[in-house]
Design a protein around this motif. Sequence first.
Motif, PDB file in Angstrom:
ATOM      1  N   GLY A  96       0.364  53.743  17.580  1.00 57.35           N
ATOM      2  CA  GLY A  96      -0.477  52.762  16.899  1.00 57.35           C
ATOM      3  C   GLY A  96      -0.751  51.545  17.756  1.00 57.35           C
ATOM      4  N   GLU A  97       0.289  51.061  18.462  1.00 59.02           N
ATOM      5  CA  GLU A  97       0.120  49.905  19.339  1.00 59.02           C
ATOM      6  C   GLU A  97      -0.864  50.207  20.467  1.00 59.02           C
ATOM      7  OE1 GLU A  97       1.647  46.814  19.516  1.00 59.02           O
ATOM      8  OE2 GLU A  97       2.873  46.973  17.711  1.00 59.02           O
ATOM      9  N   THR A 124       8.852  45.275  21.152  1.00 59.09           N
ATOM     10  CA  THR A 124       8.545  45.332  19.719  1.00 59.09           C
ATOM     11  C   THR A 124       9.180  46.566  19.079  1.00 59.09           C
ATOM     12  OG1 THR A 124       6.452  44.172  20.034  1.00 59.09           O
ATOM     13  CG2 THR A 124       6.688  45.457  18.020  1.00 59.09           C
ATOM     14  N   ILE A 125       9.034  47.708  19.740  1.00 59.42           N
ATOM     15  CA  ILE A 125       9.604  48.955  19.213  1.00 59.42           C
ATOM     16  C   ILE A 125      11.124  48.882  19.183  1.00 59.42           C
ATOM     17  CG2 ILE A 125       9.881  51.422  19.668  1.00 59.42           C
ATOM     18  CD1 ILE A 125       7.005  51.367  20.777  1.00 59.42           C
ATOM     19  N   GLY A 126      11.715  48.314  20.242  1.00 54.14           N
ATOM     20  CA  GLY A 126      13.167  48.185  20.290  1.00 54.14           C
ATOM     21  C   GLY A 126      13.704  47.343  19.152  1.00 54.14           C
ATOM     22  N   PHE A 156      14.916  51.140  24.300  1.00 49.19           N
ATOM     23  CA  PHE A 156      13.608  50.488  24.420  1.00 49.19           C
ATOM     24  C   PHE A 156      13.734  49.028  24.866  1.00 49.19           C
ATOM     25  CE2 PHE A 156      12.215  53.972  21.528  1.00 49.19           C
ATOM     26  CZ  PHE A 156      11.197  54.474  22.323  1.00 49.19           C
ATOM     27  N   LEU A 157      14.729  48.320  24.347  1.00 48.09           N
ATOM     28  CA  LEU A 157      14.908  46.923  24.738  1.00 48.09           C
ATOM     29  C   LEU A 157      15.309  46.797  26.201  1.00 48.09           C
ATOM     30  CD1 LEU A 157      16.735  45.490  21.587  1.00 48.09           C
ATOM     31  CD2 LEU A 157      14.369  45.057  22.304  1.00 48.09           C
ATOM     32  N   SER A 158      16.179  47.677  26.650  1.00 49.56           N
ATOM     33  CA  SER A 158      16.605  47.656  28.052  1.00 49.56           C
ATOM     34  C   SER A 158      15.443  48.026  28.980  1.00 49.56           C
ATOM     35  CB  SER A 158      17.772  48.628  28.256  1.00 49.56           C
ATOM     36  OG  SER A 158      18.189  48.637  29.599  1.00 49.56           O
ATOM     37  N   LEU A 159      14.647  49.001  28.560  1.00 49.62           N
ATOM     38  CA  LEU A 159      13.489  49.401  29.362  1.00 49.62           C
ATOM     39  C   LEU A 159      12.485  48.257  29.470  1.00 49.62           C
ATOM     40  CD1 LEU A 159      11.963  51.596  30.898  1.00 49.62           C
ATOM     41  CD2 LEU A 159      11.084  52.432  28.713  1.00 49.62           C
TER      42      LEU A 159
END
Length: 204
Positions: free
Chosen positions: A76-77, A91-93, A104-107
Amino acid sequence: KNGILNATFYCSREKRRGRSPACGKQGEWNVMIYKIVGSLILVVGTAALGVYYAGQYMERLRNLIELKKALMQMQGELRYLHSAMPDLLETIGNRTQGVLSRFFLSLAKEMEKKEQGDFASLWDSQIKKKIPASALEPEARSLLFETGRQLADNDRQSKEDGITFALKQLEDMIQKRNKEKQNRLKLYYVCGIMVGAMLTILLV
Protein backbone atom coordinates in the motif's frame (compact mmCIF):
# COMPACT_ATOMS: atom_id res chain seq x y z
CA LYS A 1 16.82 -43.88 40.43
CA ASN A 2 20.01 -43.89 42.52
CA GLY A 3 17.87 -43.21 45.58
CA ILE A 4 15.72 -46.24 44.81
CA LEU A 5 18.79 -48.46 44.40
CA ASN A 6 20.32 -47.14 47.62
CA ALA A 7 17.11 -47.75 49.58
CA THR A 8 16.81 -51.26 48.15
CA PHE A 9 20.45 -52.05 48.90
CA TYR A 10 20.11 -50.69 52.44
CA CYS A 11 17.05 -52.84 53.17
CA SER A 12 18.68 -55.95 51.72
CA ARG A 13 21.70 -55.38 53.93
CA GLU A 14 19.53 -54.85 57.01
CA LYS A 15 17.59 -58.04 56.30
CA ARG A 16 20.83 -60.04 56.17
CA ARG A 17 21.72 -58.58 59.55
CA GLY A 18 18.39 -59.61 61.00
CA ARG A 19 17.00 -56.08 61.17
CA SER A 20 14.34 -56.45 58.52
CA PRO A 21 11.32 -55.42 60.67
CA ALA A 22 12.68 -51.92 61.17
CA CYS A 23 13.73 -51.56 57.59
CA GLY A 24 11.00 -53.43 55.80
CA LYS A 25 8.07 -51.09 55.88
CA GLN A 26 10.15 -47.92 55.90
CA GLY A 27 12.27 -49.17 53.01
CA GLU A 28 9.24 -50.17 50.99
CA TRP A 29 7.67 -46.76 51.59
CA ASN A 30 10.90 -45.05 50.55
CA VAL A 31 11.05 -47.06 47.34
CA MET A 32 7.40 -46.31 46.57
CA ILE A 33 7.87 -42.59 47.20
CA TYR A 34 10.96 -42.48 44.99
CA LYS A 35 9.05 -44.24 42.23
CA ILE A 36 6.08 -41.89 42.45
CA VAL A 37 8.26 -38.77 42.49
CA GLY A 38 10.41 -40.07 39.64
CA SER A 39 7.34 -40.91 37.57
CA LEU A 40 5.86 -37.44 38.12
CA ILE A 41 9.12 -35.73 37.17
CA LEU A 42 9.40 -37.74 33.95
CA VAL A 43 5.78 -37.19 32.88
CA VAL A 44 5.77 -33.49 33.74
CA GLY A 45 9.13 -32.98 32.01
CA THR A 46 8.12 -34.64 28.74
CA ALA A 47 4.68 -32.99 28.82
CA ALA A 48 6.42 -29.61 29.19
CA LEU A 49 8.54 -30.48 26.16
CA GLY A 50 5.37 -31.15 24.18
CA VAL A 51 3.97 -27.79 25.29
CA TYR A 52 7.23 -26.12 24.21
CA TYR A 53 7.04 -27.58 20.69
CA ALA A 54 3.38 -26.60 20.44
CA GLY A 55 4.33 -23.07 21.44
CA GLN A 56 7.03 -22.97 18.78
CA TYR A 57 4.51 -24.05 16.17
CA MET A 58 2.07 -21.31 17.18
CA GLU A 59 4.86 -18.72 17.21
CA ARG A 60 5.80 -19.59 13.62
CA LEU A 61 2.15 -19.29 12.60
CA ARG A 62 1.88 -15.87 14.26
CA ASN A 63 5.03 -14.75 12.46
CA LEU A 64 3.56 -15.82 9.11
CA ILE A 65 0.49 -13.70 9.81
CA GLU A 66 2.67 -10.74 10.90
CA LEU A 67 4.79 -11.06 7.77
CA LYS A 68 1.73 -11.08 5.54
CA LYS A 69 0.39 -7.98 7.33
CA ALA A 70 3.76 -6.21 6.95
CA LEU A 71 3.98 -6.93 3.21
CA MET A 72 0.40 -5.75 2.68
CA GLN A 73 1.30 -2.45 4.36
CA MET A 74 4.43 -2.20 2.25
CA GLN A 75 2.44 -2.77 -0.92
CA GLY A 76 0.00 0.00 0.00
CA GLU A 77 2.81 2.41 0.85
CA LEU A 78 4.59 1.75 -2.43
CA ARG A 79 1.42 2.00 -4.49
CA TYR A 80 -0.17 5.11 -3.03
CA LEU A 81 2.28 7.05 -0.85
CA HIS A 82 5.59 6.47 -2.67
CA SER A 83 7.46 6.70 0.64
CA ALA A 84 11.25 6.50 0.76
CA MET A 85 12.34 2.97 1.62
CA PRO A 86 13.94 3.75 5.03
CA ASP A 87 10.80 5.63 6.14
CA LEU A 88 8.57 2.88 4.80
CA LEU A 89 10.53 0.19 6.65
CA GLU A 90 10.47 2.16 9.90
CA THR A 91 6.70 2.66 9.62
CA ILE A 92 6.17 -1.07 9.07
CA GLY A 93 8.53 -1.94 11.92
CA ASN A 94 6.49 0.22 14.29
CA ARG A 95 3.26 -1.47 13.21
CA THR A 96 4.43 -5.07 13.46
CA GLN A 97 5.44 -7.16 16.47
CA GLY A 98 8.15 -9.55 17.60
CA VAL A 99 11.09 -10.55 15.45
CA LEU A 100 9.61 -8.95 12.32
CA SER A 101 9.38 -5.58 14.04
CA ARG A 102 13.05 -5.83 15.02
CA PHE A 103 13.94 -6.88 11.49
CA PHE A 104 12.24 -3.94 9.73
CA LEU A 105 13.42 -1.35 12.26
CA SER A 106 17.01 -2.57 12.10
CA LEU A 107 16.91 -2.62 8.29
CA ALA A 108 15.60 0.97 8.23
CA LYS A 109 18.42 2.07 10.53
CA GLU A 110 21.06 0.36 8.39
CA MET A 111 19.70 2.02 5.25
CA GLU A 112 19.80 5.45 6.91
CA LYS A 113 23.47 4.91 7.70
CA LYS A 114 24.02 4.47 3.96
CA GLU A 115 26.51 1.71 4.53
CA GLN A 116 28.06 0.12 1.50
CA GLY A 117 26.10 -2.66 -0.07
CA ASP A 118 22.89 -2.83 -2.05
CA PHE A 119 19.40 -3.25 -0.65
CA ALA A 120 19.29 -7.02 -1.24
CA SER A 121 22.52 -7.54 0.72
CA LEU A 122 21.27 -5.43 3.63
CA TRP A 123 17.93 -7.27 3.58
CA ASP A 124 19.64 -10.67 3.63
CA SER A 125 22.06 -9.72 6.42
CA GLN A 126 19.25 -8.39 8.63
CA ILE A 127 17.21 -11.57 8.15
CA LYS A 128 20.19 -13.60 9.36
CA LYS A 129 20.81 -11.27 12.32
CA LYS A 130 17.27 -10.52 13.49
CA ILE A 131 15.12 -13.51 12.53
CA PRO A 132 16.19 -16.83 14.12
CA ALA A 133 15.76 -19.95 11.99
CA SER A 134 13.20 -21.22 14.54
CA ALA A 135 10.98 -18.13 14.06
CA LEU A 136 9.96 -19.05 10.50
CA GLU A 137 9.68 -22.32 8.68
CA PRO A 138 12.32 -22.88 5.97
CA GLU A 139 9.79 -22.31 3.18
CA ALA A 140 8.75 -18.92 4.59
CA ARG A 141 12.35 -17.93 5.31
CA SER A 142 13.36 -18.67 1.70
CA LEU A 143 10.38 -16.64 0.47
CA LEU A 144 11.49 -13.69 2.61
CA PHE A 145 14.98 -13.79 1.09
CA GLU A 146 13.48 -13.88 -2.41
CA THR A 147 11.16 -10.96 -1.60
CA GLY A 148 14.19 -8.85 -0.72
CA ARG A 149 15.69 -9.48 -4.14
CA GLN A 150 12.41 -8.40 -5.75
CA LEU A 151 12.28 -5.23 -3.66
CA ALA A 152 15.83 -4.37 -4.71
CA ASP A 153 14.57 -3.83 -8.27
CA ASN A 154 14.35 -0.14 -9.19
CA ASP A 155 11.09 -0.63 -11.06
CA ARG A 156 8.06 0.01 -8.82
CA GLN A 157 5.89 -2.45 -10.71
CA SER A 158 8.46 -5.19 -10.21
CA LYS A 159 8.42 -4.46 -6.49
CA GLU A 160 4.62 -4.69 -6.36
CA ASP A 161 4.62 -7.90 -8.40
CA GLY A 162 7.17 -9.43 -6.03
CA ILE A 163 5.07 -8.51 -3.00
CA THR A 164 1.89 -9.82 -4.65
CA PHE A 165 3.58 -13.16 -5.28
CA ALA A 166 4.88 -13.33 -1.70
CA LEU A 167 1.43 -12.52 -0.30
CA LYS A 168 -0.14 -15.34 -2.32
CA GLN A 169 2.47 -17.80 -1.04
CA LEU A 170 2.04 -16.63 2.55
CA GLU A 171 -1.73 -16.96 2.34
CA ASP A 172 -1.35 -20.56 1.17
CA MET A 173 1.07 -21.31 4.01
CA ILE A 174 -1.23 -19.76 6.61
CA GLN A 175 -4.27 -21.68 5.37
CA LYS A 176 -2.33 -24.92 5.41
CA ARG A 177 -1.02 -24.32 8.95
CA ASN A 178 -4.47 -23.36 10.23
CA LYS A 179 -5.98 -26.56 8.80
CA GLU A 180 -3.41 -28.79 10.46
CA LYS A 181 -3.07 -26.72 13.65
CA GLN A 182 -5.43 -28.71 15.90
CA ASN A 183 -3.96 -32.06 14.89
CA ARG A 184 -0.39 -30.85 15.25
CA LEU A 185 -0.96 -29.33 18.68
CA LYS A 186 -2.78 -32.46 19.89
CA LEU A 187 0.11 -34.56 18.58
CA TYR A 188 2.66 -32.53 20.53
CA TYR A 189 0.66 -32.72 23.76
CA VAL A 190 -0.15 -36.43 23.49
CA CYS A 191 3.39 -37.40 22.45
CA GLY A 192 4.83 -35.48 25.37
CA ILE A 193 2.66 -37.37 27.87
CA MET A 194 3.10 -40.76 26.16
CA VAL A 195 6.89 -40.46 26.05
CA GLY A 196 6.87 -39.67 29.76
CA ALA A 197 4.67 -42.68 30.49
CA MET A 198 6.90 -44.99 28.43
CA LEU A 199 10.05 -43.74 30.16
CA THR A 200 8.36 -44.26 33.51
CA ILE A 201 7.59 -47.88 32.66
CA LEU A 202 11.12 -48.50 31.42
CA LEU A 203 13.15 -46.68 34.03
CA VAL A 204 11.22 -46.43 37.28
